[in-house]
Design a protein around this motif. Structure first.
Motif, PDB file in Angstrom:
ATOM      1  N   SER A   1      56.136  20.283 -42.542  1.00  0.00           N
ATOM      2  CA  SER A   1      54.906  20.209 -43.343  1.00  0.00           C
ATOM      3  C   SER A   1      53.848  19.354 -42.642  1.00  0.00           C
ATOM      4  O   SER A   1      54.150  18.333 -42.013  1.00  0.00           O
TER       5      SER A   1
ATOM      6  N   GLU B   1      51.602  17.533 -43.934  1.00  0.00           N
ATOM      7  CA  GLU B   1      51.497  16.193 -44.516  1.00  0.00           C
ATOM      8  C   GLU B   1      52.523  15.253 -43.871  1.00  0.00           C
ATOM      9  O   GLU B   1      52.229  14.096 -43.598  1.00  0.00           O
ATOM     10  N   GLU B   2      53.728  15.773 -43.655  1.00  0.00           N
ATOM     11  CA  GLU B   2      54.760  14.940 -43.018  1.00  0.00           C
ATOM     12  C   GLU B   2      54.368  14.572 -41.594  1.00  0.00           C
ATOM     13  O   GLU B   2      54.527  13.432 -41.160  1.00  0.00           O
TER      14      GLU B   2
ATOM     15  N   SER C   1      51.343  14.385 -40.485  1.00  0.00           N
ATOM     16  CA  SER C   1      50.237  13.428 -40.566  1.00  0.00           C
ATOM     17  C   SER C   1      50.769  12.026 -40.813  1.00  0.00           C
ATOM     18  O   SER C   1      50.369  11.073 -40.137  1.00  0.00           O
ATOM     19  N   SER C   2      51.683  11.901 -41.787  1.00  0.00           N
ATOM     20  CA  SER C   2      52.234  10.584 -42.102  1.00  0.00           C
ATOM     21  C   SER C   2      52.886   9.972 -40.879  1.00  0.00           C
ATOM     22  O   SER C   2      52.705   8.783 -40.587  1.00  0.00           O
TER      23      SER C   2
ATOM     24  N   PRO D   1      45.501  18.675 -43.405  1.00  0.00           N
ATOM     25  CA  PRO D   1      46.560  19.548 -43.890  1.00  0.00           C
ATOM     26  C   PRO D   1      45.996  20.571 -44.883  1.00  0.00           C
ATOM     27  O   PRO D   1      45.396  20.193 -45.892  1.00  0.00           O
TER      28      PRO D   1
ATOM     29  N   ARG E   1      46.235  20.667 -48.855  1.00  0.00           N
ATOM     30  CA  ARG E   1      45.394  19.953 -49.820  1.00  0.00           C
ATOM     31  C   ARG E   1      44.491  20.910 -50.589  1.00  0.00           C
ATOM     32  O   ARG E   1      44.064  20.604 -51.690  1.00  0.00           O
TER      33      ARG E   1
ATOM     34  N   PRO F   1      43.613  10.032 -46.089  1.00  0.00           N
ATOM     35  CA  PRO F   1      44.383   9.723 -47.290  1.00  0.00           C
ATOM     36  C   PRO F   1      43.821   8.488 -47.997  1.00  0.00           C
ATOM     37  O   PRO F   1      43.309   7.570 -47.343  1.00  0.00           O
TER      38      PRO F   1
END
Lengths: 448, 491, 127
Positions: A389, A391-392, A394-395, A407, A410, B101
């Motif tokens: 993913s 998001e993963e 990105s984190s 991502p 969103r 974020p």
């Protein structure tokens, strides 16, 4: 008290001259039960205390100074020459207002005229207004303009599925009170335009679209639309226009753009400026302030607000829009930016974006598990399908102080692994290689 | 002010000159397909120094608050503190991308939350959205909200929006954009809303009333409670146009009078620079009835520690964004004109509640002082205490019009007031001095206007030919509008 | 204030005159004076049909703008193309070369219901 000149002695003298006993007496028209209420507020701060508080707040954000940003999606990190801020922050510009009195506002007026001229050249339009609030509202108002320009049963607005979702949301708000109907198109723009009918008010192309796809223009799209009496609206990346065709040259009737990239920082979403231009007689239906050349009795050249009969202060409920200002300073920054960059600089910026983005796409596309989704051309943004993913990913990359992109989940939860990556002239080869290496590491172990 | 005009960018420079320095290409080149490439780009070719001199000279052709008294009525041209600029230019704010974020943007969201809370405190509203980019944009937002509220109650026949005849032109224009019909309500003899006319207009087709208070005449609506009641009793809502909030900050909370929704002009009341036309910020406040219809996202403080451990920077994660339940949606990209919000926040934090009350008090004293100094010379159609501004008539001698007085003021070093507005006052001069100005400045301005009134009788041609000491004289706007020349490369 | 005695009028200051089988329409001398220097006139394409009282065009000066209203229901035959580049004609010769549209009426008798020159003069003097 800061910023107030009157002393107690001044006030006493002034109240006496006015002929009232107290300051409160001047507020007598306010219903007494609501006069001078108690207001819960933080305690006042002196200037040094204030700056300390502001630095505390600013320090809680992750600025671009320490992070490598590959995040665009509507707001872009481009180089801003130092002279832009130095000039635009001059009080003579920043503390003036709308140039209602042209003789005392030639600086602002000429700057608007020069902005209009340079943006008309970039977009291929005959006339450009002094700017809208941002790209989204410029596009929404361009659509309203198209709806007003046709006869009243032209109510269809053709929007791309791949439009920036925030633009789409803004357009939906603006269209809600109207009778307009939105038709979504997808796929090849040329084929989609074939579905236009006598009921179509306008066809919108985002160029490039939200996912980076860049249509190779052909004159027949505009011909198809014009054959049906519909208008062709192009929402373009203004930096890209430094090397790419002006939308006016392939038949656009109205061009809009988010002008932030031209000399304005990302600034957490604003202030930006909305670019809007049009052709021929449509200028009389274009909203927004417009500056034109004018002469005085001695024949000296000056500049003044013109075509004002379109506007709310004269036409009131029949005005082409309620807008009564422009994004003055953001527009001034764009004007100074374009003047400094000029012919050579803007094309260099655009070429750097193009070449570095293509290099980045090739490098990322080579990493096992990653795939570039753009099949045709793109400019500075492209969409990557990641092995896990987005998001993963990105984190994981935030730990490396890299913001790898946007991502897609969103705005579209059904695309969890897709990431829109933006590469500009600020992203050097080592930085791109760093991104590619970090992506490879983040995706490692998840690949079949 | 500089006296001579400045050449256009297109008349400067030489082929090959560059005004910016850019990195060399450090990656393999990718050819651009022929079908995409443009053939020509007529942009300036000038050095940085040429650009710096050009724009510096242009700036000197302007009157501005930093150089001149600028008493433009209804525009609140108060001093724009420099510390606000320093605050807004902190890299932590300017370089923060709107789509990172929330954990990485806690400072920006906390600031927005704090600003929302302060605006709620000074207005009495239940909720505030910072998204609208300007006053007119806030107005449009408010009218959209009123429309959405009636629609949510399936009350589809409410299409008429009542607007006093003294209103700014953006009111009826916003109403038209929202698909409503603008209905004009006349003013009474004392400059307020004509209550009989308002009652007669109120029925079950009324969506609401838009009221500017104080009005554009600078007068507080004495019957505000009754006006609101009449509209509410008919089932309509009341929109407050906050353009003139500088008279009321700390003195009166609009929500106390029952106003349902209102925009704030942060660039007027809360000191952010007008920028030659913008950017402004048109935050919108709403009562409990309309709060859930506000545009989003709106900053919120969350009860839990939202720290996720992501990134090298630990954040408390107390702040985030929310979209109100019945939101009309977005009115622009992202969250509002953030850079302007920083300036307004800084101003309010520096002044505090007491400071803000001093603002309205001194703005009202200054306006009344000037009004009294001028009333024997310039006819004042509403001769009663004003709030932050007042309206006079500029035709001080036969054959002399307000525009002549305004142009002559430029010769004497003052930016003219707003002229020919409000429309209901003949030959209007609308004067708003603001609290920033000293008594000496007000005395000098009054003396200049009194001198001009004398000149109007003794030497009217001096006024007709004004301004004399400017880079250009009065421009032929008729010729400019008949044959518009809107850019230098266009035919 | 000049009045064309052969024309009939609307309260909104449009005049209309018989012209063969068709009608011609423009604005009165009173209206052109009130607007000031005309800078733009937006006129409809031939073939368009308008109902009496609906707006068929717009006229603008620097400080004002006004809709133009159809005196009678009818179909546009032609618009005065000379005005595109020479709006000053409206100020100079509003009853002659400064005409706006030629139209065929759905019901030519509607003309009789319009204001006479005398009635119009009374209306406009009150303004």
């Amino acid at each position: 008290m800061p910023y107030i000149a009157n002393t107690d002695a001044d006030r006493t003298e002034m109240l006496e001259r006015i002929g009232v006993a107290s300051t409160e007496a001047l507020f007598a028209d306010i219903p007494p039960e609501f006069r001078f209420p108690r207001i819960e507020f933080p305690a006042p701060l002196s200037e040094p205390e204030l700056m300390a508080e502001m630095k505390r707040l600013a320090g809680k954000n992750a600025g671009s100074g320490d992070y490598a940003w590959f995040l665009g999606a509507g707001a872009y990190n481009h180089f801003i020459p130092a002279a832009v801020s130095a000039l635009a922050s001059r009080g003579e510009f920043s503390t003036a207002y709308t140039p209602y009195q042209p003789e005392a506002s030639q600086g602002t007026l000429q700057a608007i005229y020069e902005y209009q001229s340079m943006v008309a050249e970039l977009t291929g339009m005959d006339a450009v207004n002094a700017s809208h609030y941002d790209g989204a509202t410029a596009l929404a108002e361009a659509i309203l303009m198209a709806l007003r320009s046709g006869d009243e049963n032209r109510l269809e607005v053709m929007l791309p599925v791949s439009l920036n979702p925030e633009y789409r949301a803004t357009i939906d708000t603006y269209l809600a009170p109207t009778k307009a109907r939105v038709l979504e198109w997808t796929g090849n723009p040329l084929e989609a335009a074939g579905y236009a009918t006598e009921a179509t008010a306008c066809f919108v192309l985002q160029w490039p679209d939200f996912f980076g796809d860049l249509w190779q223009p052909s004159d027949s799209l505009a011909e198809t639309l014009h054959g049906k009496g519909a208008l062709f609206i192009v929402h373009a990346d203004p930096i890209m226009l430094g090397i790419m065709k002006a939308p006016g040259s392939f038949g656009a009737d109205i061009v809009t753009a988010e002008g932030q990239s031209l000399g304005n920082p990302v600034n957490f979403g604003g202030p930006y400026l909305g670019i809007m231009g049009t052709k021929g007689a449509l200028v009389r239906r274009m909203p927004g302030r417009i500056v034109g050349e004018a002469r005085d009795a001695q024949g000296r050249r000056g500049f003044a607000l013109t075509l004002v009969a379109r506007e709310q202060h004269i036409r009131r409920e029949k005005a082409v829009s309620n807008i009564c200002s422009n994004q003055g300073l953001a527009m001034l920054r764009a004007c100074i930016y374009l003047a400094l960059m000029g012919k050579g600089g803007l094309s260099s910026v655009a070429s750097l974006c193009w070449n570095r983005a293509h290099y980045a796409a090739r490098e990322i596309g080579r990493i096992p598990g990653y795939e570039i989704l753009n099949r045709g051309e793109f400019f500075k943004e492209f969409t990557v399908r990641c092995p896990i993913s987005a998001e993963e990913i990105s984190s994981a990359l935030f730990d490396e102080e890299i913001v790898p992109g946007y991502p897609v989940s969103r705005c579209d939860p059904e695309r969890p692994n897709d990431l829109i990556v933006c590469v500009t002239e600020l992203d050097s080869k080592p930085r791109i290689d760093w991104l590619a290496a970090a992506l490879k590491e983040a995706g490692n172990g998840y690949v079949d | 002010m500089a006296m001579s005009t400045e050449p256009l960018l297109s008349e400067m420079g030489a082929p090959g000159r560059l005004g910016a320095s850019l990195p060399e290409l450090d990656v393999p080149e990718t050819p651009v397909p022929e079908g995409l490439l443009r053939t020509a780009l007529r942009l300036p070719e000038i050095t940085e120094l040429e650009a710096v001199r050009h724009f510096t000279r242009l700036s000197r052709l302007n009157y501005s608050i930093d150089t001149n008294f600028y008493p433009l009525g209804s525009c609140t041209m108060k001093y724009n503190p420099k510390v606000n600029e320093d605050a807004a230019n902190l890299a932590g704010f300017t370089d923060c991308h709107p789509l990172i974020p929330e954990d990485l943007a806690q400072g920006s969201i906390e600031l927005m939350f704090g600003l929302q809370e302060m605006l709620k405190a000074v207005s009495g509203f239940d909720a505030v959205s910072l998204q609208p980019a300007a006053g007119a944009h806030g107005e449009l937002t408010g009218v959209y909200m009123i429309r959405a509220w009636h629609e949510s109650r399936k009350d589809a026949k409410r299409k008429r929006m009542l607007i006093p005849d003294s209103a700014h032109g953006t009111n009826p224009a916003s109403v038209a954009m929202a698909g409503f019909e603008a209905v004009t309500i006349p003013s009474s003899a004392d400059g307020g809303v004509d209550l009989a006319a308002l009652k007669a207009a109120c029925d079950d087709t009324v969506a609401g009333l838009m009221i500017t208070n104080p009005s554009t005449l600078g007068l507080f609506e004495r019957n505000i409670l009754e006006v609101v009641k009449i509209v509410h009793d008919s089932g309509g809502l009341v929109y407050g146009d906050g353009a003139n909030m500088n008279a009321l900050v700390g003195a009166f909370r609009p929500a106390d009078a029952g106003i349902d929704v209102m925009h704030f002009n942060l660039h007027k009341t809360f000191s952010t620079p007008h920028g030659g036309g913008g950017p402004g910020a048109g935050a919108v406040g709403a009562s409990s009835r309309l709060a859930s219809f506000l545009p989003g996202p709106i900053a919120a403080r969350k009860g839990v520690n939202r720290g996720s451990g992501r990134g090298s920077r630990e954040t408390s994660g107390d702040y985030g964004f929310e979209i109100p339940e019945n939101s009309i949606g977005r009115v622009k990209s992202f969250y509002g004109n953030f850079g302007i919000l920083v300036r307004a926040y800084a101003y309010m934090r520096q002044l505090g509640a007491v400071g803000l009350r001093r603002v309205s008090e001194n703005a009202v004293i200054n306006a009344n002082y000037l009004r009294v100094l001028l009333r024997d010379t310039y006819h004042e159609p509403y001769d009663r205490p004003c709030m932050h501004e007042f309206v006079a008539e500029g035709d001080v001698a036969a054959g002399v019009r307000t525009v002549d007085v305004a142009k002559r003021l430029i010769d004497l070093g003052f930016h003219p007031p707003t002229i020919y507005f409000p429309l209901i006052v003949h030959e209007a001069l609308m004067i708003e001095p603001t609290e920033s100005e000293s008594k000496e400045t007000l005395d000098a301005f009054a003396a200049a206007l009194i001198r001009i009134a004398d000149e109007a009788k003794s030497d009217p041609q001096l006024l007709h030919d004004a301004p004399h000491d400017t880079p250009v004289g009065r421009l032929d706007e008729v010729a400019a509008a008949r044959k518009p020349v809107l850019c230098y490369h266009c035919d | 204030m000049k009045i064309d005695q052969n024309a009939k009028y609307l309260k909104s200051h449009e005049w209309t005159r018989k012209d063969g089988d068709a009608f011609v329409c423009g604005i009165s001398d009173h209206a052109q004076k009130a607007l000031g220097d005309i800078v733009y006139v937006d006129l409809p394409a031939p073939g368009k049909h308008y109902k009496k009282g609906s707006a068929f065009g717009v006229i603008e000066s620097v400080k004002a703008a006004s809709d133009l209203y159809m005196p009678m229901s009818g179909t546009i035959v032609s618009s005065n193309t000379d005005l595109a580049d020479h709006t000053d004609i409206v100020n100079k010769d509003c009853y002659g070369a400064g005409w706006f549209i030629r139209f065929t009426a759905d019901d030519p008798k509607e003309w009789d219901t319009l204001l006479s020159p005398l009635e119009y003069m009374k209306v406009s003097e009150k303004e």
